[in-house]
Design an enzyme around this catalytic site. Sequence first.
Site, mmCIF file in Angstrom:
data_model
loop_
_atom_site.group_PDB
_atom_site.id
_atom_site.type_symbol
_atom_site.label_atom_id
_atom_site.label_comp_id
_atom_site.label_asym_id
_atom_site.label_seq_id
_atom_site.Cartn_x
_atom_site.Cartn_y
_atom_site.Cartn_z
ATOM 1 N N TYR A 131 8.857 -22.433 -6.810
ATOM 2 C CA TYR A 131 9.975 -22.306 -7.745
ATOM 3 C C TYR A 131 10.714 -23.629 -7.843
ATOM 4 C CZ TYR A 131 13.272 -22.076 -3.804
ATOM 5 O OH TYR A 131 14.019 -22.362 -2.686
ATOM 6 N N CYS A 132 11.457 -23.791 -8.935
ATOM 7 C CA CYS A 132 12.363 -24.927 -9.095
ATOM 8 C C CYS A 132 13.700 -24.380 -9.590
ATOM 9 C CB CYS A 132 11.778 -25.995 -10.024
ATOM 10 S SG CYS A 132 11.396 -25.443 -11.690
ATOM 11 N N TRP A 133 14.463 -25.155 -10.342
ATOM 12 C CA TRP A 133 15.793 -24.707 -10.746
ATOM 13 C C TRP A 133 15.732 -23.547 -11.732
ATOM 14 C CZ3 TRP A 133 20.478 -23.658 -9.964
ATOM 15 C CH2 TRP A 133 21.412 -23.514 -10.991
#
Length: 354
Positions: free
Chosen positions: A97-99
Amino acid sequence: MKYPEILRIDDVLARLDEFDTIIDARSPAEYALDHLPDAINCPVLDDEQRVIVGTLYKQTGAFEAKKLGAALVAKNIAHHLETLWQDKPREWKPLVYCWRGGNRSGSMAHILAKVGWPVVQLDGGYKAFRNRVNADLEQAPQLDLRVICGTTGSGKTRLLDTLESVGAQVLDLEQLAAHRGSVLGNLPCQPQPTQKAFETSIWDRLRRFDPSRPVFVESESKKVGALRVPAALMERMRASPCIALQVAREERVKLLIEDYQHFACNAPALNAQLAYLTDLHGKAKIAAWQEMASGGRMAELVDELLVEHYDPAYTRSIHRNFTQYEQARVVALADISPASFLAAAQALHRAVDA
C-alpha cells in the site's frame, strides 16, 4: 487469479492476518507518523527523492517529474528485491500500500506480480485504512471491560502485566502510549508515538479481543501523557465495572522508587518535573520537595507526594469519573512481591472469566 489483486479496505482487513508481509511503499517520514499493524517500510521514493520529484512537477511539469520519478522508483524497488525478497518462495503473499493506493504501491505491486508472487494492492491505500480506524474508534467497543482502579503506586500496571501472563485479555494503554500517565510518566529514552500511531495500536488490540471474555484495562485519564484516549473507549471504560486495588502506603512508596529509578537516580531531572506542579502547590512546597530529591531523601519525598498530591487527586477523579467505582470488587495486596500480584491475578482471572 490475475495479480496484482486490487482489494478494497473491507476485504483487506478481513484477511489482514493472512499476508506474509505488509509493505508500506510510502516515504520513511510518512511511515513514521503511522502505518498498518506490522507493516515494514520499503519506500519507492525516500523523503528527499519525494521532495525532488514534487518540486520538479510544480516547476517543470508532469512529464519530466514522472520520467525522473520512474527511474528512482525502479532503482529503489530493485534494491528491495535484491536485499529483502530474493529468498522469498513463489507462495510468498505480500500486501502493498501507499498513501492513496496509486502509483507508488501500483509500481511495486506490478513488479512483484511480474516475478510471480500473489501480491495484493490496497485500493485507497493508507488513507482508506485511516478512515476505517477513525470510524471504528468512534464507536464504543462491544467488550466486557473491567477497570483496574487504585491509587498511584498500587501496582495497576504490574497487575495488568501479571493478568496477561496468566492468559487474561488486557488493554494496556500506558504501554501503547509509552507513558506512565502522570507528571513523572515520561519513559527514559522512549518518545511517545504519534496520536495516529497510538490510535492504530488501540484499534489493533481491540480487534483481536474475544468479545465473549472480559478485557482488563487501567482507570486512565482522558490523556496519557500528550496522547488522547479515543472518546468512545473512554466513555465505555468509565461506565464499566471496577476492581479496586489496595496496597499499604509504605509498599506503594517502595514500588514507585523501584519503577522510577530513572528519577530516583537523577535529582535534576526529577526536580525539573516537580516544577510543573508549582501552580498547584506553590513555590515553597516545590522547593522543599526539590531539596528532598537533591538530598537523596526519596522515600520521604515519595510519601509526601502521595499524601499531598497524588492521593487527593485520585480520590476526586475516581469518584467523579467512574460510575461503578462504589460497587468495585476490592483486591487487597499484602505487599508488592511478584507472588502477591500472581495470586491476585489468578483469582481475578478465574472469578471474572467464570
